[in-house]
Each structure stands twice: as C-alpha cells, then as structure tokens.
Design a protein around this motif. Sequence first.
Motif, PDB file in Angstrom:
ATOM      1  N   GLU A 128       0.812  -1.212   0.000  1.00 47.58           N
ATOM      2  CA  GLU A 128       0.000   0.000   0.000  1.00 47.58           C
ATOM      3  C   GLU A 128       0.849   1.267   0.000  1.00 47.58           C
ATOM      4  O   GLU A 128       0.476   2.273  -0.599  1.00 47.58           O
ATOM      5  CB  GLU A 128      -0.939  -0.005   1.211  1.00 47.58           C
ATOM      6  CG  GLU A 128      -1.906   1.155   1.262  1.00 47.58           C
ATOM      7  CD  GLU A 128      -3.186   0.948   0.465  1.00 47.58           C
ATOM      8  OE1 GLU A 128      -4.110   1.765   0.581  1.00 47.58           O
ATOM      9  OE2 GLU A 128      -3.249  -0.054  -0.288  1.00 47.58           O
ATOM     10  N   HIS A 129       1.984   1.222   0.669  1.00 43.37           N
ATOM     11  CA  HIS A 129       2.866   2.391   0.685  1.00 43.37           C
ATOM     12  C   HIS A 129       3.331   2.731  -0.732  1.00 43.37           C
ATOM     13  O   HIS A 129       3.364   3.906  -1.128  1.00 43.37           O
ATOM     14  CB  HIS A 129       4.064   2.136   1.586  1.00 43.37           C
ATOM     15  CG  HIS A 129       5.010   3.290   1.686  1.00 43.37           C
ATOM     16  ND1 HIS A 129       4.650   4.506   2.245  1.00 43.37           N
ATOM     17  CD2 HIS A 129       6.301   3.434   1.273  1.00 43.37           C
ATOM     18  CE1 HIS A 129       5.673   5.338   2.193  1.00 43.37           C
ATOM     19  NE2 HIS A 129       6.687   4.710   1.608  1.00 43.37           N
ATOM     20  N   ASP A 130       3.646   1.710  -1.519  1.00 42.37           N
ATOM     21  CA  ASP A 130       4.054   1.941  -2.909  1.00 42.37           C
ATOM     22  C   ASP A 130       2.875   2.427  -3.750  1.00 42.37           C
ATOM     23  O   ASP A 130       3.035   3.284  -4.625  1.00 42.37           O
ATOM     24  CB  ASP A 130       4.639   0.664  -3.517  1.00 42.37           C
ATOM     25  CG  ASP A 130       6.010   0.330  -2.938  1.00 42.37           C
ATOM     26  OD1 ASP A 130       6.610   1.212  -2.296  1.00 42.37           O
ATOM     27  OD2 ASP A 130       6.459  -0.818  -3.113  1.00 42.37           O
ATOM     28  N   ARG A 131       1.687   1.894  -3.485  1.00 47.95           N
ATOM     29  CA  ARG A 131       0.504   2.375  -4.197  1.00 47.95           C
ATOM     30  C   ARG A 131       0.275   3.860  -3.939  1.00 47.95           C
ATOM     31  O   ARG A 131      -0.069   4.620  -4.849  1.00 47.95           O
ATOM     32  CB  ARG A 131      -0.734   1.573  -3.767  1.00 47.95           C
ATOM     33  CG  ARG A 131      -0.770   0.150  -4.269  1.00 47.95           C
ATOM     34  CD  ARG A 131      -2.107  -0.511  -4.021  1.00 47.95           C
ATOM     35  NE  ARG A 131      -2.278  -0.975  -2.668  1.00 47.95           N
ATOM     36  CZ  ARG A 131      -1.884  -2.167  -2.216  1.00 47.95           C
ATOM     37  NH1 ARG A 131      -1.250  -3.011  -3.028  1.00 47.95           N
ATOM     38  NH2 ARG A 131      -2.123  -2.518  -0.965  1.00 47.95           N
ATOM     39  N   LEU A 132       0.459   4.270  -2.697  1.00 51.78           N
ATOM     40  CA  LEU A 132       0.296   5.678  -2.354  1.00 51.78           C
ATOM     41  C   LEU A 132       1.273   6.558  -3.119  1.00 51.78           C
ATOM     42  O   LEU A 132       0.912   7.614  -3.642  1.00 51.78           O
ATOM     43  CB  LEU A 132       0.486   5.881  -0.848  1.00 51.78           C
ATOM     44  CG  LEU A 132      -0.750   5.902   0.033  1.00 51.78           C
ATOM     45  CD1 LEU A 132      -0.344   6.092   1.492  1.00 51.78           C
ATOM     46  CD2 LEU A 132      -1.712   7.004  -0.395  1.00 51.78           C
ATOM     47  N   LYS A 133       2.517   6.132  -3.172  1.00 56.37           N
ATOM     48  CA  LYS A 133       3.523   6.915  -3.896  1.00 56.37           C
ATOM     49  C   LYS A 133       3.182   6.991  -5.379  1.00 56.37           C
ATOM     50  O   LYS A 133       3.353   8.037  -6.012  1.00 56.37           O
ATOM     51  CB  LYS A 133       4.915   6.316  -3.689  1.00 56.37           C
ATOM     52  CG  LYS A 133       5.450   6.499  -2.275  1.00 56.37           C
ATOM     53  CD  LYS A 133       6.926   6.174  -2.159  1.00 56.37           C
ATOM     54  CE  LYS A 133       7.186   4.697  -2.294  1.00 56.37           C
ATOM     55  NZ  LYS A 133       8.616   4.356  -2.024  1.00 56.37           N
ATOM     56  N   GLN A 134       2.699   5.881  -5.929  1.00 60.53           N
ATOM     57  CA  GLN A 134       2.354   5.863  -7.351  1.00 60.53           C
ATOM     58  C   GLN A 134       1.200   6.814  -7.655  1.00 60.53           C
ATOM     59  O   GLN A 134       1.275   7.614  -8.595  1.00 60.53           O
ATOM     60  CB  GLN A 134       1.999   4.427  -7.765  1.00 60.53           C
ATOM     61  CG  GLN A 134       3.178   3.487  -7.781  1.00 60.53           C
ATOM     62  CD  GLN A 134       2.780   2.023  -7.830  1.00 60.53           C
ATOM     63  OE1 GLN A 134       1.601   1.674  -7.816  1.00 60.53           O
ATOM     64  NE2 GLN A 134       3.772   1.144  -7.874  1.00 60.53           N
ATOM     65  N   PHE A 183      -6.312   1.098   3.923  1.00 62.52           N
ATOM     66  CA  PHE A 183      -7.329   1.860   3.197  1.00 62.52           C
ATOM     67  C   PHE A 183      -6.804   3.236   2.772  1.00 62.52           C
ATOM     68  O   PHE A 183      -7.580   4.115   2.428  1.00 62.52           O
ATOM     69  CB  PHE A 183      -8.565   2.045   4.085  1.00 62.52           C
ATOM     70  CG  PHE A 183      -9.002   0.790   4.783  1.00 62.52           C
ATOM     71  CD1 PHE A 183      -9.659  -0.208   4.085  1.00 62.52           C
ATOM     72  CD2 PHE A 183      -8.718   0.592   6.124  1.00 62.52           C
ATOM     73  CE1 PHE A 183     -10.055  -1.380   4.716  1.00 62.52           C
ATOM     74  CE2 PHE A 183      -9.109  -0.567   6.762  1.00 62.52           C
ATOM     75  CZ  PHE A 183      -9.773  -1.566   6.071  1.00 62.52           C
ATOM     76  N   ASP A 184      -5.491   3.413   2.798  1.00 63.66           N
ATOM     77  CA  ASP A 184      -4.892   4.727   2.579  1.00 63.66           C
ATOM     78  C   ASP A 184      -5.187   5.291   1.194  1.00 63.66           C
ATOM     79  O   ASP A 184      -5.484   6.482   1.051  1.00 63.66           O
ATOM     80  CB  ASP A 184      -3.377   4.663   2.787  1.00 63.66           C
ATOM     81  CG  ASP A 184      -2.993   4.154   4.163  1.00 63.66           C
ATOM     82  OD1 ASP A 184      -3.334   3.005   4.478  1.00 63.66           O
ATOM     83  OD2 ASP A 184      -2.340   4.894   4.923  1.00 63.66           O
ATOM     84  N   VAL A 185      -5.093   4.445   0.181  1.00 58.87           N
ATOM     85  CA  VAL A 185      -5.269   4.929  -1.193  1.00 58.87           C
ATOM     86  C   VAL A 185      -6.704   5.392  -1.426  1.00 58.87           C
ATOM     87  O   VAL A 185      -6.938   6.496  -1.939  1.00 58.87           O
ATOM     88  CB  VAL A 185      -4.870   3.844  -2.217  1.00 58.87           C
ATOM     89  CG1 VAL A 185      -5.323   4.231  -3.620  1.00 58.87           C
ATOM     90  CG2 VAL A 185      -3.360   3.641  -2.192  1.00 58.87           C
ATOM     91  N   THR A 186      -7.670   4.578  -1.057  1.00 59.27           N
ATOM     92  CA  THR A 186      -9.064   4.953  -1.300  1.00 59.27           C
ATOM     93  C   THR A 186      -9.472   6.153  -0.443  1.00 59.27           C
ATOM     94  O   THR A 186     -10.278   6.976  -0.877  1.00 59.27           O
ATOM     95  CB  THR A 186     -10.011   3.768  -1.044  1.00 59.27           C
ATOM     96  OG1 THR A 186      -9.824   3.296   0.295  1.00 59.27           O
ATOM     97  CG2 THR A 186      -9.735   2.635  -2.020  1.00 59.27           C
TER      98      THR A 186
END
Length: 262
Positions: A128-134, A183-186
């Motif tokens: 999820e941390h990488d998804r957030l950066k992306q 749930f950080d990205v959403t």
Amino acid sequence: MTTFRLATLNVHSFADHLAYRDNMNRLINILKPYNFDLIAVQETLNDDNWSKFCNLLGLNHFIYGPCEEHIFGNGIASRYPIKTYSNQRTSYSYLGGRRSLLECCLDSNHPFVKDRIFAVTHLDHLNEHDRLKQIKEFDPWNKNIDIFMGDMNSLTQDDYSNNYFEKNIFELRKKSDWEKPYFDVTQLITNQWLYKDAFKQINPNLKDKQLATCRYGTRIDYIYLHPRIYDSWILKDCSIIDTQNATDHNAVFAIFEQKQNL
C-alpha cells in the motif's frame, strides 16, 4: 446520445485464470450485451488480442499505455475517436513493478465527452505504501481527470462487516503472509481529493461478497468521478459484471444519463 456507458476490467492478459487458456470469446460473450461506449482495461498487451477485443466490442478507437513490465499495460477503447492521449510511467520501478497512468480525451459531438478526461491505472499489487507513492505521482485530481478508473489493489473500509473483514480479509492475509489490509489509497482519493466512488454512490448498503471484484472476495476495482458544478449529466447506475472466472476480476460498469430538465 442521452446516455454514456463505460466499464473497467482487469483482463488478466486475456488468459483464463483458472484454465490458463484464451479467454477472449468468453469475455466478448459476457461484455458485448452491455453496449459500452468506452472500456478501460488493465493487464493487456499491445497485441492482436487487444485489437481483436476492441473490435469485437464495436470499440474501434483504442490506445495502449505500456509499463516497464509489459503485463501491467493499460488500454482504453472507445466508440468515438480519441482526440488526445498520454501515458505517464512512474519515475522508478517498485518491487511490484513499474506502473502507468493512461489518459485521453475523445473527439465527438456526444455531449457527455465534451472536455472530459478519462484515465485508467493499475496500482501495485504488493504494498500500500508503494501504491500511495504511485497515485500521488500520477496526481489525477490536479490533472483534472474527470473519470478515473482501474485496478487500485486497495480496499475501502466500509465495504465490509466486522466479521467478514476479520475472517475473510485480515486472517486470510495473515495466513498467506500478505500485507495487512490498508485503506490509505481509497481514503486519499475520496476524502482528500473528493472523488466520488461511483459504485458506492449507487449501492451504499452493499457489503462483503456482494461487491467483490476479485477472486479473494474484496473490491479493488473502481470508477471514480470528479464532481462538476452544474453538470448536465448524472450517474444513473453502477454495477458489477460477473465475468464467470474468465478473468480473475469482475468488471465495474457505469451508466450516465443526461438530465431531462435541461
């Protein structure tokens, strides 16, 4: 031209995820009756399967957005000509691979597409941390992307009852040694950027398996809408299309309708 119908789907490189064989005909039979004006896909290659898929759906205008790892390519196919498009790759590769954002504008007298920007992405499947950066690098809000779609690989907290979440998500991930559910990205997309989650807007009370879009019983595929002031179009419906295991995801399908009093 009083409606516009679109969908997003991870096509699993056009290979049946259970039988490891071509899933093209199965997907076409399932999807064609929905008469899409546009579809955004993930995990496609820029090959004959992609062009055949588009043409068989009657979407004869299509583009492809490559990634460093080819299996993570995105595509958009449209009933109407594509006026402009661009593909942005992440500035560096992650453990789960480099990802990209494909966006476009359509060239048509259809009133829905006027000045609207459509985009699709497929975020990291491991972290999820990488998804957030992306997603922060893609920055769809500041790019004024109106309809943002794809396989976000991220969960929405209020999709699940406490019992379902504990048993079918938290415990499964712990047992399989996967990342914990986040749930950080959403939350970034909806709470900070203020995109509207199309499916939840139409189906606010559905929970658990009723809204699953992937084989693990969770919803990770989304259509997000950038609100417009005085928009003459409304979201009429949003549903999940069962792909019957032809791919490892279900499609998310939305119908927009022009307001009748304008």
